[in-house]
Design a protein around this motif. Structure first.
Motif, PDB file in Angstrom:
ATOM      1  N   MET A   1     -25.660 -36.347 -49.212  1.00  0.00           N
ATOM      2  CA  MET A   1     -26.964 -35.994 -49.101  1.00  0.00           C
ATOM      3  C   MET A   1     -26.470 -34.762 -48.007  1.00  0.00           C
ATOM      4  SD  MET A   1     -29.522 -38.001 -49.449  1.00  0.00           S
ATOM      5  CE  MET A   1     -29.750 -39.365 -50.426  1.00  0.00           C
ATOM      6  N   ARG A   2     -27.460 -33.683 -47.459  1.00  0.00           N
ATOM      7  CA  ARG A   2     -27.879 -32.562 -47.340  1.00  0.00           C
ATOM      8  C   ARG A   2     -29.090 -32.524 -46.213  1.00  0.00           C
ATOM      9  NH1 ARG A   2     -27.677 -27.263 -49.834  1.00  0.00           N
ATOM     10  NH2 ARG A   2     -29.097 -25.958 -48.955  1.00  0.00           N
ATOM     11  N   LEU A   3     -29.141 -31.610 -44.499  1.00  0.00           N
ATOM     12  CA  LEU A   3     -29.823 -31.868 -44.172  1.00  0.00           C
ATOM     13  C   LEU A   3     -29.406 -30.860 -43.957  1.00  0.00           C
ATOM     14  CD1 LEU A   3     -31.689 -33.166 -41.635  1.00  0.00           C
ATOM     15  CD2 LEU A   3     -29.751 -31.930 -40.404  1.00  0.00           C
ATOM     16  N   ILE A   4     -31.629 -30.076 -44.047  1.00  0.00           N
ATOM     17  CA  ILE A   4     -31.639 -28.681 -43.955  1.00  0.00           C
ATOM     18  C   ILE A   4     -32.568 -28.732 -42.654  1.00  0.00           C
ATOM     19  CG2 ILE A   4     -32.890 -26.885 -45.018  1.00  0.00           C
ATOM     20  CD1 ILE A   4     -32.045 -28.303 -46.974  1.00  0.00           C
ATOM     21  N   ILE A   5     -32.814 -27.597 -41.497  1.00  0.00           N
ATOM     22  CA  ILE A   5     -33.458 -27.442 -40.822  1.00  0.00           C
ATOM     23  C   ILE A   5     -34.804 -26.376 -41.089  1.00  0.00           C
ATOM     24  CG2 ILE A   5     -33.999 -27.544 -38.246  1.00  0.00           C
ATOM     25  CD1 ILE A   5     -31.519 -28.537 -37.831  1.00  0.00           C
ATOM     26  N   GLU A   6     -35.886 -26.107 -41.284  1.00  0.00           N
ATOM     27  CA  GLU A   6     -36.644 -24.658 -41.329  1.00  0.00           C
ATOM     28  C   GLU A   6     -37.680 -24.646 -40.631  1.00  0.00           C
ATOM     29  OE1 GLU A   6     -38.550 -25.565 -45.350  1.00  0.00           O
ATOM     30  OE2 GLU A   6     -36.496 -25.383 -46.514  1.00  0.00           O
ATOM     31  N   GLU A   7     -37.750 -23.687 -39.956  1.00  0.00           N
ATOM     32  CA  GLU A   7     -38.594 -23.365 -38.546  1.00  0.00           C
ATOM     33  C   GLU A   7     -39.717 -22.663 -39.612  1.00  0.00           C
ATOM     34  OE1 GLU A   7     -39.796 -20.516 -35.293  1.00  0.00           O
ATOM     35  OE2 GLU A   7     -37.960 -19.917 -35.992  1.00  0.00           O
ATOM     36  N   ASN A   8     -41.472 -23.516 -39.512  1.00  0.00           N
ATOM     37  CA  ASN A   8     -42.134 -23.819 -40.380  1.00  0.00           C
ATOM     38  C   ASN A   8     -43.453 -22.249 -39.280  1.00  0.00           C
ATOM     39  OD1 ASN A   8     -44.937 -24.221 -41.144  1.00  0.00           O
ATOM     40  ND2 ASN A   8     -44.039 -25.676 -42.101  1.00  0.00           N
ATOM     41  N   GLU A  10     -46.236 -21.411 -39.971  1.00  0.00           N
ATOM     42  CA  GLU A  10     -47.762 -21.622 -39.726  1.00  0.00           C
ATOM     43  C   GLU A  10     -48.205 -22.731 -38.864  1.00  0.00           C
ATOM     44  OE1 GLU A  10     -48.431 -22.278 -43.846  1.00  0.00           O
ATOM     45  OE2 GLU A  10     -48.010 -20.304 -44.918  1.00  0.00           O
ATOM     46  N   ALA A  11     -47.231 -24.211 -39.503  1.00  0.00           N
ATOM     47  CA  ALA A  11     -47.605 -24.946 -38.350  1.00  0.00           C
ATOM     48  C   ALA A  11     -46.883 -24.927 -36.513  1.00  0.00           C
ATOM     49  CB  ALA A  11     -47.079 -26.373 -38.965  1.00  0.00           C
ATOM     50  N   GLY A  12     -45.836 -23.578 -36.565  1.00  0.00           N
ATOM     51  CA  GLY A  12     -45.028 -23.641 -35.023  1.00  0.00           C
ATOM     52  C   GLY A  12     -43.926 -24.807 -34.778  1.00  0.00           C
ATOM     53  N   ALA A  13     -44.112 -25.232 -36.352  1.00  0.00           N
ATOM     54  CA  ALA A  13     -42.571 -26.933 -36.101  1.00  0.00           C
ATOM     55  C   ALA A  13     -41.796 -26.179 -36.861  1.00  0.00           C
ATOM     56  CB  ALA A  13     -43.781 -27.911 -36.284  1.00  0.00           C
ATOM     57  N   TYR A  14     -40.521 -26.984 -36.462  1.00  0.00           N
ATOM     58  CA  TYR A  14     -38.918 -27.190 -37.583  1.00  0.00           C
ATOM     59  C   TYR A  14     -39.318 -28.173 -38.143  1.00  0.00           C
ATOM     60  CZ  TYR A  14     -36.820 -23.756 -34.240  1.00  0.00           C
ATOM     61  OH  TYR A  14     -36.558 -22.113 -33.740  1.00  0.00           O
ATOM     62  N   VAL A  15     -39.017 -28.198 -39.483  1.00  0.00           N
ATOM     63  CA  VAL A  15     -38.813 -29.083 -40.686  1.00  0.00           C
ATOM     64  C   VAL A  15     -37.332 -29.211 -41.513  1.00  0.00           C
ATOM     65  CG1 VAL A  15     -39.978 -30.322 -42.755  1.00  0.00           C
ATOM     66  CG2 VAL A  15     -41.167 -28.498 -40.992  1.00  0.00           C
ATOM     67  N   TYR A  16     -37.313 -31.187 -40.741  1.00  0.00           N
ATOM     68  CA  TYR A  16     -36.030 -31.435 -41.016  1.00  0.00           C
ATOM     69  C   TYR A  16     -35.758 -32.050 -42.608  1.00  0.00           C
ATOM     70  CZ  TYR A  16     -35.551 -30.623 -36.054  1.00  0.00           C
ATOM     71  OH  TYR A  16     -35.182 -29.757 -34.735  1.00  0.00           O
ATOM     72  N   LYS A  17     -35.623 -31.855 -43.117  1.00  0.00           N
ATOM     73  CA  LYS A  17     -35.403 -31.839 -44.663  1.00  0.00           C
ATOM     74  C   LYS A  17     -33.779 -33.057 -44.794  1.00  0.00           C
ATOM     75  CE  LYS A  17     -38.517 -29.317 -46.954  1.00  0.00           C
ATOM     76  NZ  LYS A  17     -38.078 -28.070 -47.550  1.00  0.00           N
ATOM     77  N   THR A  18     -33.694 -34.139 -45.340  1.00  0.00           N
ATOM     78  CA  THR A  18     -33.163 -34.733 -46.427  1.00  0.00           C
ATOM     79  C   THR A  18     -33.071 -34.455 -47.817  1.00  0.00           C
ATOM     80  OG1 THR A  18     -32.630 -36.231 -44.865  1.00  0.00           O
ATOM     81  CG2 THR A  18     -31.489 -37.299 -46.420  1.00  0.00           C
TER      82      THR A  18
END
Length: 54
Positions: A1-8, A10-18
């Motif tokens: 597994m890998r964790l990716i943190i992206e800044e969105n 449009e929504a003004g939020a961070y998105v955390y994806k596994t």
């Protein structure tokens, strides 16, 4: 597994994806895609996700 943190932006939020390293498939995402889309609606207001009335 890998964790990716992206800044969105449009929504003004961070998105955390596994993500599965082998397949690239997103296993989980916080906040979910539906929540991000909801925040983009012009009629969205803070608290729309949680009902505080009994």
């Amino acid at each position: 597994m890998r964790l990716i943190i992206e800044e969105n932006d449009e929504a003004g939020a961070y998105v955390y994806k596994t993500v599965d390293r082998r397949t690239g498939e997103v296993i989980s995402q916080i906040p979910r895609e539906e929540v991000l889309k909801m925040k983009e609606r012009p009629d969205y207001d803070v608290g729309d996700l949680v009902s505080t009335t009994a």
